[in-house]
Design an enzyme around this catalytic site. Structure first.
Site, PDB file in Angstrom:
ATOM      1  N   SER A 213      17.404  28.441 -26.896  1.00  0.00           N
ATOM      2  CA  SER A 213      18.425  27.459 -27.405  1.00  0.00           C
ATOM      3  C   SER A 213      20.077  27.900 -27.055  1.00  0.00           C
ATOM      4  CB  SER A 213      18.269  27.230 -28.861  1.00  0.00           C
ATOM      5  OG  SER A 213      19.050  28.274 -29.484  1.00  0.00           O
ATOM      6  N   LYS A 214      20.856  27.087 -27.542  1.00  0.00           N
ATOM      7  CA  LYS A 214      22.197  27.557 -27.315  1.00  0.00           C
ATOM      8  C   LYS A 214      22.669  28.439 -28.215  1.00  0.00           C
ATOM      9  CE  LYS A 214      24.169  23.515 -29.730  1.00  0.00           C
ATOM     10  NZ  LYS A 214      24.888  22.158 -29.508  1.00  0.00           N
ATOM     11  N   ARG A 215      21.837  28.917 -29.253  1.00  0.00           N
ATOM     12  CA  ARG A 215      22.168  29.943 -29.916  1.00  0.00           C
ATOM     13  C   ARG A 215      21.870  31.400 -29.243  1.00  0.00           C
ATOM     14  NH1 ARG A 215      21.179  25.972 -32.950  1.00  0.00           N
ATOM     15  NH2 ARG A 215      19.007  26.382 -32.794  1.00  0.00           N
TER      16      ARG A 215
END
Ligand code: GLU
Length: 453
Positions: A213-215
């Site tokens: 994910s973008k995290r």
């Protein structure tokens, strides 16, 4: 067969995710392999998230990876090729035309101000080039909103209309869209057209095994640009996330990948993102760079972060870059390793203070080194630099010169690790070496390096 036309259709979210970059890359590779057309279409109908910066991030990432598009917008808002620009936000009238068309088939109805498409209740079959035939049970599938109450058409509808209008032959995208695809096929069929072929590429997983994910660290392509990775290396690594050239080959030129790339060789299983492997591949590219390529890379990569480098005399600059390059792998490291040589007022690291300057003999050895280098020939050679160290060590009664050499490194650079030392000394030149030794010796004598006079 029709000429291949593929597209990358990102929604501007503010970052270009590694997965999005790989989708763009696979479309580009397929277009180039087939001599087809690669279209860039910005799916920017969500006005709340839609900013120029978010769009620029996409252009920037694609340019950095060298993914040139044949049709679609250019970064300055102009037109690339003779068609486009393709921003969905500018194509409202096309969607209205298709909404009218679909309404005329009788397969839609108004509900609370929204327009809905009657989803067929028969099983939806997606014949996917990667995933094979996938059947979706639609007995419980709700009808699909295609135009919201405020009049705006929804993603599924505009996505289908654009692929149709743009003559897209192959939709290559992330597997997260597979479950939408039967809905898209239903829309194509309702409009009386044959859908494009679909190839859903496996997800990219993080080290923990869940969808990246973008995290996740390093999930944004921009991270690698900032860290000074080589774009060709990142591109090579991304090719391996879901495609394999076979026979354990990993490092391939982009020309070779274009030649070999085919949808039938896409993997069905998810790909795990491996930052260490990417770093390794980057190192392979780093070592293989020709000197002029490296000089160009260094210039561009340091222009903003270390403008002082451009002002150094060319010989000194090239010498420094050359000796540092051998020990590092990224533009960011390059900048950091250059720092001690961009000023004569360089700092001394904690480690250097603790390991080198706390030695009560340091002052004596520094004095002897300073003397030794002062009387060395000009220009300094590696052999001579080594001889000075040996002599100082001998006179100090040391069996080996290693301790003196470590001290010398910390004295001229402020660090305990760094480029190949004798080579570095030659690059610095006699007068700088002597001046740096003198500065260090004086600071040491003043007790400013954690040493004692
Ligand atoms: N705008 C969609 C996304 O970014 C694209 C879907 C597609 O490729 O069809 O996920």
């Amino acid at each position: 067969m029709n000429k291949v036309r593929v597209r990358f259709a990102p929604s501007p979210t503010g970052l270009l995710h590694i997965g999005g970059a790989r989708t763009a890359l696979f479309n580009w590779l397929y277009a180039r392999h087939m001599g087809g057309t690669f279209v860039l279409r910005v799916e920017d109908t969500d006005q709340s998230r839609n900013t120029q910066e978010a769009v620029d991030v996409i252009f920037r990432g694609m340019r950095w990876l060298g993914l040139d598009w044949d049709e679609g917008p250019d970064g300055n808002g102009g037109v690339k090729g003779d068609k486009g620009p393709y921003f969905q936000s500018q194509r409202g009238s096309i969607y209205t035309k298709y909404l009218d068309k679909l309404q005329a088939t009788g397969k839609t109805y108004e509900d609370g101000g929204a327009l809905k498409f009657k989803m067929p209740k028969t099983p939806g079959v997606v014949k996917d080039l990667v995933c094979g035939d996938v059947t979706f049970d639609r007995t419980m599938e709700p009808d699909l909103v295609i135009r919201r109450k405020d009049g705006s058409p929804v993603f599924h509808f505009v996505n289908v209309v654009d692929d149709l209008e743009m003559g897209i032959t192959h939709v290559i995208r992330g597997e997260d869209h597979l479950s939408n695809t039967h809905k898209h096929i239903a829309l194509y069929e309702a409009l009386g057209v044959t859908p494009p072929q679909f190839a859903h590429i496996p997800l990219i997983l993080n080290q923990g095994g869940s969808k990246m994910s973008k995290r996740d660290d390093g999930a944004a392509l921009g991270f690698y640009e900032e860290a000074g990775y080589l774009p060709a290396a990142v591109r090579n690594y991304l090719c391996l996330l879901g495609w394999s050239p076979g026979a354990n080959e990993e490092i391939l030129s982009i020309e070779e990948i274009v030649r070999r790339f085919d949808l039938k060789d896409l993997n069905r299983s998810n790909a795990r993102f491996d930052g260490a492997k990417l770093f390794w591949i980057n190192g392979e590219y780093w070592r293989a760079m020709k000197n002029d390529e490296f000089a160009k890379f260094a210039e561009a990569s340091l222009a903003k972060s270390r403008p002082a480098v451009a002002a150094l005399p060319a010989d000194f600059r090239n010498g420094l870059l050359g000796v540092i390059r051998e020990k590092i792998r990224t533009g960011k490291e390059l900048a950091e390793w250059l720092d001690p040589y961009l000023t004569e007022d360089y700092p001394y690291s904690e480690e250097a203070r603790k390991k080198q300057f706390s030695n009560p003999e340091a002052g004596k050895w520094l004095t002897a080194l300073e003397k030794g280098f002062s009387s060395s020939a000009e220009p300094l050679s590696e052999i001579e630099a080594e001889a000075v160290c040996k002599k100082v060590a001998e006179e100090a009664g040391l069996p080996k010169p290693a301790k003196v050499i470590h001290l010398l490194r910390s004295a001229v650079s402020g660090h305990t690790v760094g480029p190949s030392l004798f080579h570095l000394l030659v690059v610095l030149g006699k007068s700088k070496v002597v001046a740096r030794l003198m500065r260090t010796r004086i600071l040491w004598e003043e007790g400013k390096l954690g040493g004692s006079a």
